[in-house]
Design a protein around this motif. Structure first.
Motif, PDB file in Angstrom:
ATOM      1  N   SER A 173      69.418  10.038  27.552  1.00 22.52           N
ATOM      2  CA  SER A 173      69.084  10.063  26.405  1.00 22.52           C
ATOM      3  C   SER A 173      68.786  11.027  25.326  1.00 22.52           C
ATOM      4  CB  SER A 173      67.800   9.388  25.435  1.00 22.52           C
ATOM      5  OG  SER A 173      67.029   8.730  24.395  1.00 22.52           O
ATOM      6  N   ARG A 174      68.692  12.158  25.855  1.00 21.60           N
ATOM      7  CA  ARG A 174      69.358  13.706  25.013  1.00 21.60           C
ATOM      8  C   ARG A 174      70.731  14.378  25.167  1.00 21.60           C
ATOM      9  NH1 ARG A 174      64.162  12.479  25.774  1.00 21.60           N
ATOM     10  NH2 ARG A 174      62.580  13.708  24.226  1.00 21.60           N
ATOM     11  N   TYR A 175      71.462  14.072  26.361  1.00 26.02           N
ATOM     12  CA  TYR A 175      72.586  14.325  25.917  1.00 26.02           C
ATOM     13  C   TYR A 175      73.837  13.764  25.316  1.00 26.02           C
ATOM     14  CZ  TYR A 175      76.644  16.048  28.621  1.00 26.02           C
ATOM     15  OH  TYR A 175      78.171  16.510  28.412  1.00 26.02           O
ATOM     16  N   PHE A 176      73.565  12.834  25.601  1.00 28.28           N
ATOM     17  CA  PHE A 176      74.202  11.878  24.516  1.00 28.28           C
ATOM     18  C   PHE A 176      73.519  11.321  23.251  1.00 28.28           C
ATOM     19  CE2 PHE A 176      75.794  10.660  29.436  1.00 28.28           C
ATOM     20  CZ  PHE A 176      77.040  10.507  28.835  1.00 28.28           C
ATOM     21  N   GLU A 177      72.061  11.718  23.169  1.00 29.25           N
ATOM     22  CA  GLU A 177      71.527  10.898  21.383  1.00 29.25           C
ATOM     23  C   GLU A 177      72.145   9.782  20.839  1.00 29.25           C
ATOM     24  OE1 GLU A 177      72.478  13.931  18.191  1.00 29.25           O
ATOM     25  OE2 GLU A 177      71.678  15.934  19.739  1.00 29.25           O
ATOM     26  N   THR A 178      71.418   8.931  22.408  1.00 30.99           N
ATOM     27  CA  THR A 178      71.572   7.692  21.848  1.00 30.99           C
ATOM     28  C   THR A 178      69.520   6.601  22.359  1.00 30.99           C
ATOM     29  OG1 THR A 178      72.598   7.531  24.065  1.00 30.99           O
ATOM     30  CG2 THR A 178      74.189   7.092  22.154  1.00 30.99           C
ATOM     31  N   SER A 179      70.089   5.627  22.099  1.00 34.48           N
ATOM     32  CA  SER A 179      68.019   5.657  22.179  1.00 34.48           C
ATOM     33  C   SER A 179      68.288   4.969  23.319  1.00 34.48           C
ATOM     34  CB  SER A 179      68.352   4.557  20.568  1.00 34.48           C
ATOM     35  OG  SER A 179      68.645   2.734  21.093  1.00 34.48           O
ATOM     36  N   MET A 183      62.700   7.200  34.591  1.00 32.96           N
ATOM     37  CA  MET A 183      62.562   7.684  33.168  1.00 32.96           C
ATOM     38  C   MET A 183      62.482   8.828  32.952  1.00 32.96           C
ATOM     39  SD  MET A 183      61.034   6.982  30.415  1.00 32.96           S
ATOM     40  CE  MET A 183      60.745   5.187  30.784  1.00 32.96           C
ATOM     41  N   PHE A 184      62.469   9.354  34.099  1.00 39.25           N
ATOM     42  CA  PHE A 184      63.283  11.593  33.803  1.00 39.25           C
ATOM     43  C   PHE A 184      64.407  11.174  33.412  1.00 39.25           C
ATOM     44  CE2 PHE A 184      66.441  14.629  35.061  1.00 39.25           C
ATOM     45  CZ  PHE A 184      65.795  15.674  34.853  1.00 39.25           C
ATOM     46  N   ILE A 185      65.791   9.830  34.317  1.00 38.52           N
ATOM     47  CA  ILE A 185      67.249  10.194  34.341  1.00 38.52           C
ATOM     48  C   ILE A 185      67.800   9.632  32.720  1.00 38.52           C
ATOM     49  CG2 ILE A 185      69.126   9.256  34.435  1.00 38.52           C
ATOM     50  CD1 ILE A 185      67.691   8.641  37.870  1.00 38.52           C
ATOM     51  N   VAL A 186      66.582   9.046  31.926  1.00 38.02           N
ATOM     52  CA  VAL A 186      66.945   8.070  30.531  1.00 38.02           C
ATOM     53  C   VAL A 186      66.635   9.022  29.832  1.00 38.02           C
ATOM     54  CG1 VAL A 186      65.874   6.487  29.732  1.00 38.02           C
ATOM     55  CG2 VAL A 186      66.058   5.461  31.576  1.00 38.02           C
ATOM     56  N   MET A 187      65.375   9.468  29.994  1.00 36.73           N
ATOM     57  CA  MET A 187      64.838  10.733  29.066  1.00 36.73           C
ATOM     58  C   MET A 187      66.355  11.539  28.382  1.00 36.73           C
ATOM     59  SD  MET A 187      62.759   9.384  27.583  1.00 36.73           S
ATOM     60  CE  MET A 187      62.127  11.036  25.951  1.00 36.73           C
ATOM     61  N   TYR A 188      67.134  11.717  30.045  1.00 37.32           N
ATOM     62  CA  TYR A 188      68.333  13.014  30.136  1.00 37.32           C
ATOM     63  C   TYR A 188      69.320  12.934  29.186  1.00 37.32           C
ATOM     64  CZ  TYR A 188      71.574  15.852  32.029  1.00 37.32           C
ATOM     65  OH  TYR A 188      72.876  16.888  32.405  1.00 37.32           O
ATOM     66  N   ILE A 199      78.504   8.370  34.015  1.00 32.09           N
ATOM     67  CA  ILE A 199      77.951   8.371  35.156  1.00 32.09           C
ATOM     68  C   ILE A 199      78.090   9.673  35.752  1.00 32.09           C
ATOM     69  CG2 ILE A 199      79.449   8.024  37.374  1.00 32.09           C
ATOM     70  CD1 ILE A 199      80.853   5.427  36.046  1.00 32.09           C
ATOM     71  N   LYS A 200      78.410  10.565  35.098  1.00 29.45           N
ATOM     72  CA  LYS A 200      78.734  12.012  36.647  1.00 29.45           C
ATOM     73  C   LYS A 200      77.635  12.486  35.379  1.00 29.45           C
ATOM     74  CE  LYS A 200      80.583  16.880  35.139  1.00 29.45           C
ATOM     75  NZ  LYS A 200      81.842  17.455  33.908  1.00 29.45           N
ATOM     76  N   GLN A 201      76.812  11.886  34.161  1.00 29.40           N
ATOM     77  CA  GLN A 201      75.844  13.135  33.357  1.00 29.40           C
ATOM     78  C   GLN A 201      74.345  12.486  34.239  1.00 29.40           C
ATOM     79  OE1 GLN A 201      74.949  15.408  31.663  1.00 29.40           O
ATOM     80  NE2 GLN A 201      77.387  15.624  32.506  1.00 29.40           N
ATOM     81  N   TYR A 202      74.589  10.836  34.751  1.00 28.63           N
ATOM     82  CA  TYR A 202      73.562  10.143  35.420  1.00 28.63           C
ATOM     83  C   TYR A 202      73.503  10.577  36.349  1.00 28.63           C
ATOM     84  CZ  TYR A 202      71.866   6.471  37.944  1.00 28.63           C
ATOM     85  OH  TYR A 202      70.582   5.712  38.433  1.00 28.63           O
ATOM     86  N   ASN A 203      74.564  11.647  37.298  1.00 30.65           N
ATOM     87  CA  ASN A 203      74.713  11.755  38.904  1.00 30.65           C
ATOM     88  C   ASN A 203      73.920  13.069  38.689  1.00 30.65           C
ATOM     89  OD1 ASN A 203      75.229   9.776  39.841  1.00 30.65           O
ATOM     90  ND2 ASN A 203      77.421  10.174  39.852  1.00 30.65           N
ATOM     91  N   VAL A 204      74.126  13.954  38.034  1.00 28.57           N
ATOM     92  CA  VAL A 204      73.343  15.349  37.837  1.00 28.57           C
ATOM     93  C   VAL A 204      72.233  14.792  37.532  1.00 28.57           C
ATOM     94  CG1 VAL A 204      73.065  17.086  35.965  1.00 28.57           C
ATOM     95  CG2 VAL A 204      75.390  16.244  36.420  1.00 28.57           C
ATOM     96  N   ALA A 205      71.751  14.041  36.620  1.00 29.46           N
ATOM     97  CA  ALA A 205      70.264  13.892  36.047  1.00 29.46           C
ATOM     98  C   ALA A 205      69.575  13.149  37.664  1.00 29.46           C
ATOM     99  CB  ALA A 205      70.480  12.658  35.146  1.00 29.46           C
ATOM    100  N   LYS A 206      70.386  12.430  38.099  1.00 29.39           N
ATOM    101  CA  LYS A 206      69.701  11.688  39.358  1.00 29.39           C
ATOM    102  C   LYS A 206      69.072  13.183  40.434  1.00 29.39           C
ATOM    103  CE  LYS A 206      70.178   7.920  43.057  1.00 29.39           C
ATOM    104  NZ  LYS A 206      70.980   7.021  42.361  1.00 29.39           N
ATOM    105  N   GLU A 212      66.545   2.456  24.560  1.00 28.65           N
ATOM    106  CA  GLU A 212      66.879   1.108  25.011  1.00 28.65           C
ATOM    107  C   GLU A 212      68.606   1.165  25.140  1.00 28.65           C
ATOM    108  OE1 GLU A 212      65.392   2.199  22.151  1.00 28.65           O
ATOM    109  OE2 GLU A 212      63.298   1.157  23.329  1.00 28.65           O
ATOM    110  N   SER A 213      69.347   1.880  23.978  1.00 25.02           N
ATOM    111  CA  SER A 213      70.806   2.069  24.194  1.00 25.02           C
ATOM    112  C   SER A 213      71.694   2.591  25.753  1.00 25.02           C
ATOM    113  CB  SER A 213      71.814   2.948  23.350  1.00 25.02           C
ATOM    114  OG  SER A 213      71.575   1.900  22.474  1.00 25.02           O
ATOM    115  N   ILE A 214      70.181   3.504  26.233  1.00 27.96           N
ATOM    116  CA  ILE A 214      71.058   3.659  27.799  1.00 27.96           C
ATOM    117  C   ILE A 214      70.648   2.988  28.765  1.00 27.96           C
ATOM    118  CG2 ILE A 214      70.264   5.908  29.161  1.00 27.96           C
ATOM    119  CD1 ILE A 214      72.014   6.852  27.169  1.00 27.96           C
ATOM    120  N   GLU A 215      69.316   2.199  28.415  1.00 25.81           N
ATOM    121  CA  GLU A 215      68.606   1.330  29.970  1.00 25.81           C
ATOM    122  C   GLU A 215      70.501   0.050  29.880  1.00 25.81           C
ATOM    123  OE1 GLU A 215      66.865   1.515  32.260  1.00 25.81           O
ATOM    124  OE2 GLU A 215      64.877   1.685  30.679  1.00 25.81           O
ATOM    125  N   ARG A 216      70.827  -0.342  28.299  1.00 24.20           N
ATOM    126  CA  ARG A 216      71.865  -1.267  28.396  1.00 24.20           C
ATOM    127  C   ARG A 216      72.924  -0.580  29.387  1.00 24.20           C
ATOM    128  NH1 ARG A 216      70.094  -2.367  23.249  1.00 24.20           N
ATOM    129  NH2 ARG A 216      71.144  -0.787  22.559  1.00 24.20           N
TER     130      ARG A 216
END
Length: 239
Positions: free
Chosen positions: A220-226, A213-218, A199-206, A228-232
Motif C-alpha cells: 500500500s505504501r509502495y504503490f500508494e493505493t488503498s 498484514m505487513f505485506i499488504v501495508m508495505y 509481484i516483485k514487490q510482493y516477494n520483497v515484502a514476503k 482494499e485495492s492491494i487486497e484485490r
C-alpha cells in the motif's frame, strides 16, 4: 515537514500530494525533466496511442486484459522516465492527456468533465475532480479510473465530436457493475499496480516478513493505493 515514509526497512518519498485545489506529483518536478528530443518522442508515442484507441473504440469491440495491460505499459513507458522505483505519477500522466485535476467537496468519490460548460466553470475543457474529504490513496485511484473513461469511452465516440456536448462520468463506490466501470477499474489497477512490479514487490515484502498484514501495508505504501485495492490486486495477480 518530513515527507519520507518510514516503514520497517522501507524508506521512500511520498508521491502525489494535494496542494491548494490541485493534485501534484511531489516526486516529479513541475519543470520538464527531458529535453526536446525526449519530449518529441513522447508526443509521437502519445499520438500513436490516441490513434489506436480511436480506431479500436469505434469498432465497439471489447478490450482484453492483455490489451489493457499493453496500453498501461505504453503509457508508463512514455511517462517521465517512470522506472517503477516509486508510485505511479498518475497526476502527471493525466496531465499528459491535457487534464487538470482538482479536489472539491463532492457527494461521490470523483468526476470527469470534458467540453460542454466545463471551460466556463473551470477554465479548461478537460477536468478530473476528486473528493477532498477522502484519503489520498483512494483519490489517486479515482484519477486513474476517470482517465480510463476518457481513453475508452470518450475517444472516438462520434457523439462527442460536438464540443458543446458534455462528456461526464461519476465515480461511485460499490457501483461498478457495468462493463465500462469494470474496464475502468481494470485499467486503474494495471497502471497503479503494474503486474510484474507488483509481484516483485510482493516477494520483497514476503522475504522481509511473511505476515500478511505487513505485506499488504508495505505494498500500500509502495504503490500508494488503498488497503482494499492491494487486497484485490493480490487476488487478481494470483489467479
Amino acid at each position: 515537514m518530513n515527507n519520507i515514509i518510514k516503514f520497517k526497512n522501507y524508506n521512500r518519498i511520498k508521491g502525489d500530494t494535494v496542494k491548494n485545489n490541485f493534485f501534484t506529483d511531489k516526486f516529479v518536478p513541475d519543470a520538464p525533466i527531458c529535453g526536446p528530443p525526449e519530449a518529441w518522442r513522447i508526443t509521437m508515442e502519445l499520438k500513436e496511442l490516441l490513434k489506436y484507441l480511436k480506431i479500436k473504440n469505434q469498432t465497439e469491440e471489447e478490450y482484453s486484459l492483455r490489451e489493457i495491460r499493453n496500453i498501461t505499459n505504453d503509457i508508463l513507458s512514455m511517462s517521465f522516465n517512470y522506472s517503477g522505483r516509486c508510485a505511479t505519477p498518475i497526476v502527471k500522466i493525466a496531465k499528459l492527456f491535457d487534464f487538470k485535476i482538482y479536489k472539491e467537496s463532492l457527494n461521490e468519490s470523483g468526476d470527469i468533465n470534458i467540453n460542454g460548460e466545463t471551460r466556463k466553470k473551470y477554465g479548461h475543457d478537460k477536468v478530473i475532480l476528486v473528493n477532498r474529504d477522502e484519503e489520498l490513496f483512494h483519490q489517486r485511484f479515482v484519477v486513474a479510473h476517470e482517465l480510463a473513461h476518457y481513453l475508452f469511452d470518450y475517444i472516438g465516440n462520434a457523439k462527442y465530436r460536438d464540443k458543446n456536448i458534455l462528456f461526464a462520468d461519476t465515480y461511485q463506490k460499490d457501483k461498478h457493475e457495468t462493463p465500462q466501470e469494470k474496464r475502468a477499474n481494470t485499467f486503474a489497477a494495471e497502471i497503479m499496480m503494474p503486474k510484474e512490479l507488483f509481484i516483485k514487490q510482493y516477494n520483497v515484502a514476503k522475504v522481509t516478513d511473511s505476515n500478511h498484514m505487513f505485506i499488504v501495508m508495505y505494498l500500500s505504501r509502495y504503490f500508494e493505493t488503498s488497503i482494499e485495492s492491494i487486497e484485490r490486486r493480490i487476488m487478481e495477480v494470483s489467479r
